[in-house]
Design a protein around this motif. Structure first.
Motif, PDB file in Angstrom:
ATOM      1  N   ASN A 196       0.826  -1.211   0.000  1.00  0.00           N
ATOM      2  CA  ASN A 196       0.000   0.000   0.000  1.00  0.00           C
ATOM      3  C   ASN A 196       0.858   1.260   0.000  1.00  0.00           C
ATOM      4  N   GLU A 197       0.238   2.335  -0.438  1.00  0.00           N
ATOM      5  CA  GLU A 197       0.928   3.612  -0.565  1.00  0.00           C
ATOM      6  C   GLU A 197       1.393   4.151   0.785  1.00  0.00           C
ATOM      7  N   GLU A 198       0.553   3.969   1.817  1.00  0.00           N
ATOM      8  CA  GLU A 198       0.875   4.497   3.146  1.00  0.00           C
ATOM      9  C   GLU A 198       2.229   3.970   3.618  1.00  0.00           C
ATOM     10  N   ASN A 199       2.465   2.703   3.293  1.00  0.00           N
ATOM     11  CA  ASN A 199       3.713   2.075   3.689  1.00  0.00           C
ATOM     12  C   ASN A 199       4.912   2.818   3.078  1.00  0.00           C
ATOM     13  N   LEU A 200       4.854   3.061   1.783  1.00  0.00           N
ATOM     14  CA  LEU A 200       5.953   3.757   1.112  1.00  0.00           C
ATOM     15  C   LEU A 200       6.068   5.195   1.616  1.00  0.00           C
ATOM     16  N   SER A 201       4.920   5.816   1.821  1.00  0.00           N
ATOM     17  CA  SER A 201       4.914   7.188   2.315  1.00  0.00           C
ATOM     18  C   SER A 201       5.541   7.242   3.711  1.00  0.00           C
TER      19      SER A 201
END
Lengths: 570, 570
Positions: free
Chosen positions: B142-147
């Motif tokens: 998920n994006e949150e992880n990378l963010s």
């Protein structure tokens, strides 16, 4: 009373308390701030006294002594990064449950946090990796001070010895001048006695447990590392007649009584690679004593079969159950459950294990005669070991070779390894520490990287006599990584993981006045092992090939599987 | 998206963020759990990539690079005690204010606290000795992880660079499989920019400060270790015309402009041993930039005279004032106070210092011609250094010899040492790290115990080119202790503190394919220094005598005191 007089009283009281609490061994690293205690321990009679200038190695050396004696060892250093160098061994001691009394000298409060040299924040320096830590007061001219240190030293030692054992840390600030009066005697100290409790199960648990043992035939004992004793185990197992899967570090593969040989299963690592056998021997009950075993096939077997009852006997509340398959956690001493029952007969389940074990042993014997790989060479060493020696296995490949190729025997051989955290650091020192404690001839099986990592461990040999044979498996780099999936990325693999150093160990041997032999075959190795050891340290370097090792191991396992298939698929 | 794909995305994002944040150097220790990041850094272009198999040495090597570059360096290892081996260098980095981005791979949550191998509690592993630490989430789809990782890597790097700089720690758990896709490219990452603030004083402070400089003649500048720059200092000092007591690690003793030579006082260690001189040069104002200086006589002088105004300029709120004599603490960058004032004349106070400095220099020169002790031999090395080299001084005696005998020069020589905690550990590695960063020929002055302590530092030379001359002062044991009061306890002293190992270093030289020379006199040393260096590593071992050193040093100091007495007592 001047500073020197009550500094001396403080130190005398400190040292006497440690001695009366039963601690016998002191490992000291030279330094300035720790001078009062160094002199204090040195002038007191009755301690075994060791020195090492590399604090990292010193800590692992102390760990080795404590591991063999199962009793706390003093480890002393000066302030600053010296104390930080103890950290790897302290972490290992914490997880391996080895009692250490770590004493770090410190600057007094007025020299903390003000940029004074060698002053770091030593309060709680080892974080969660000691069982307890205390910051001592500056030596002062009053009774309370002496009473405080007596009670807290005793508490520290008791804590380190209580189940599960482990390291404790005392931080001791000293003001200059640091010199004590070497002649001063103080009125005799008499510390209060302390009794460390044993963890035993309730009567209710014992009743249930004995019934289970009595009625169940498809039961397995698994015995791992870090038992405080093995005494009484076979007398118990003989009555239950369950197969005993003995991890080498259980030390149940040696000193095996003749009438228990059939119970002792030492081939499970190979056996459980064979699907047919594995599918036919699912147990109903497993009882594990000590740490989780080294063997990966055993781990996978247990995970797949999920026995109805899985009792982990472990004196700690830290459940060692990475597979999440334990159904009963018994937080008691292993030996407290070695209660002989009404003697049972040999079941067909035990026969299955025992027969398969014989088949595997036969193949391994043939393989050992045929092959020249690391396993065969390691087995050559194990064969050559005589009664009354210690064998230390490094982490990484050596402990796995021991697991696969160290066969059950009636000889008295003690096996050791650092399995708290499975590091390859500090191995040489720990092995030398074990020897310092047992005084038995020591053998160390180690890879080239681990040997190099703690080459400074050899420095203790400059300060005291030792007797160790170091067998270095030199595959020029990190052999174990060849078994991992990342080895397929050939572009990067050698660069990142192989790390061949090309370093030649005869130079190390020359530096430490060690006997040295290079060995390239099993015959050469056997010949060398038969030659007399004439130096304190003997290094036998075996040149092996990483790729050959993986191939021959796989061939052996295939052969065993094939024969087992023919029996169990029929 | 399978695990491998988003593990790769995670790693690519991680590495790209580190790169865009301006980090250039990566030091990697081989291990399994850190595989994803090791491969990630290896496949990314634009990093300088270093390997070392001993994690303790690796960390000090990274420290050396960061010390020379004054910029964060990545230090990566696997889980377990590998991470604990970083601890000594991290403690040093914390107190020496060196930026390190320490990345430890970890087991995922399901393998923590369950007795899994190489799984230790790595959360807050380095305690109070990192500026910040964060435990990362498992790579997820998920994006949150990378963010999350982008923001926290950036925060970690910004924190390590903010004044005062220091180490930070990111703990990164990985689940198996650990192999990333080496071909996978991810859409370009564009991290947000970050600006790290400079600490500058208020206008009010500057007005007061400039007036002080302008009106006061009996003022002293003391400049110590760990300035982020020396640029602009002499342009400033030239206008104030106060004596500059330049600790060797200020790096103000080299590249001294001709018209500032009289300002640069490099003999204060000897001068301030003379009572007559000391009593006549009490300053009214002292301004110290950087850390407390090495010299003990200077320390004692300052403690005795307690100047009315003592400004410590230090970018940290950790007041480095072990003497408790600072009257003003300016928590700003040193260079922000190097503001030229209206040019002043040379005062009689400056002349007193300058003349005394000349007298001392003359005696030291005579002594260097006459004597053959450690100081004279060290001075021989300093003389021989050419423009454009680096000199690393070990803690213990070498840094003191540098303090006393390293004379001011117009040559561009950079001096380094580990003075955060003054340990003798990791010195070889730190010096090699400095060379890796500067690429200038390196010289290391070191004692035999410190050399032995980090002999594993030499392993990096197996993986990369280097250029270093290691001058080992071999007095067979801990020389510095001979100067301490505890040396009078002769019964125990040699046993506890002297720790002579009798080890011969030609074996180390042979092992690491290093050029080796043994030297027993100044003449021999000069001759050897003139010979060509033909190997990456050159070891020059100087055999000295501990007792002679103490005697000749004392003789020199007496001679200087005597002549100063004749001037200042008159």
């Amino acid at each position: 009373m001047n500073n020197n007089t009550y500094l001396t009283s403080y130190v005398n009281h400190f040292v006497e308390t440690v001695k009366q609490a039963g601690v016998k061994d002191v490992v000291i690293c030279p330094g300035s701030r720790s001078t009062p205690l160094a002199y204090g321990f040195a002038k007191s009679e009755g301690f075994e006294f060791y020195r090492q200038i590399d604090e990292r190695s010193a800590a692992f050396f102390a760990l080795g002594i404590a591991k063999a004696k199962k009793s706390p060892v003093v480890l002393l250093c000066t302030s600053g990064t010296a104390a930080a160098n103890f950290f790897p061994a302290i972490v290992e001691a914490y997880y391996a449950r080895i009692p250490l009394l770590v004493i770090t000298a410190d600057r007094p409060h007025e020299l903390r946090e003000v940029g004074a040299p060698q002053a770091i924040d030593q309060i709680h320096l080892y974080g969660k990796h000691v069982k307890w830590t205390v910051d001592f007061p500056i030596p002062e001219d009053n009774e309370e001070n002496l009473s405080f240190i007596e009670r807290h030293i005793q508490r520290a030692i008791t804590t380190s010895k209580a189940s599960p054992m482990g390291p404790v840390h005392i931080n001791v600030p000293f003001r200059e001048p640091l010199l004590i009066n070497m002649e001063q005697q103080d009125s005799s100290v008499q510390i209060s006695k302390s009794e460390v409790g044993q963890l035993v199960p309730s009567q209710e648990f014992i009743t249930w447990y004995k019934e289970l043992l009595q009625k169940e035939d498809k039961g397995l004992f698994i015995v791992g590392d870090s038992l405080s004793t093995t005494e009484g185990f076979w007398d118990f197992a003989r009555t239950v007649q369950w197969p005993v899967l003995a991890d080498p570090l259980s030390n149940l593969r040696s000193s095996v009584p003749e009438d228990c040989m059939h119970l002792c299963i030492d081939q499970y690592d190979a056996l459980l690679k064979a699907n047919s056998f594995r599918d036919n021997v699912n147990p109903n009950v497993v009882i594990r004593f000590g740490a989780q075993p080294v063997s990966k096939p055993l781990t996978q077997f247990l995970k797949a079969c999920k026995p109805n009852v899985f009792i982990a006997v472990d004196e700690s509340t830290i459940f060692r159950d990475s597979l999440h398959i334990v159904t009963h956690h018994a937080q008691v001493e292993a030996a407290s459950l070695w209660i002989p029952i009404e003697e049972k007969q040999c079941s067909s389940y035990l026969k299955d294990w025992s027969n398969a074990n014989d088949i595997s042993t036969k193949h391994v014997q043939a393989y050992l005669e045929m092959e020249e790989d690391e396993g065969a060479l390691a087995a050559t060493l194990f064969e050559a070991l005589s009664d009354g020696v210690d064998l230390f296995a490094s982490s990484s490949m050596p402990i796995r070779d021991v697991d696969t190729f160290y066969n059950k025997t009636s000889k008295n051989i003690q096996l050791y390894a650092n399995r708290g955290t499975n590091g390859i650091d500090g191995v040489v020192s720990t092995a030398l520490g074990v020897h310092a404690a047992t005084k038995r001839p020591g053998y160390l099986l180690i890879g080239d990287l681990a040997f190099l990592h703690d080459v400074n461990g050899l420095i203790v040999s400059r300060f005291q006599q030792t007797d160790i044979t170091i067998v270095v498996m030199n595959n020029d780099g990190g052999g174990i990584f060849s078994y991992l999936p990342q080895s397929t990325e050939t572009n990067y693999f050698e660069h990142l993981f192989g790390t061949p150093t090309g370093l030649e160990f005869p130079h190390i041997a020359a530096m430490y006045d060690a006997q040295y032999n290079a060995v390239r075959s099993k015959d050469e190795f056997q010949k060398v092992l038969n030659e007399q050891k004439v130096k304190d340290i003997r290094i036998i370097e075996i040149f092996t090939n990483r790729q050959v090792n993986t191939d021959t191991h796989r061939k052996l396992w295939d052969a065993i599987s094939k024969e087992l298939d023919s029996v169990w698929k029929a």
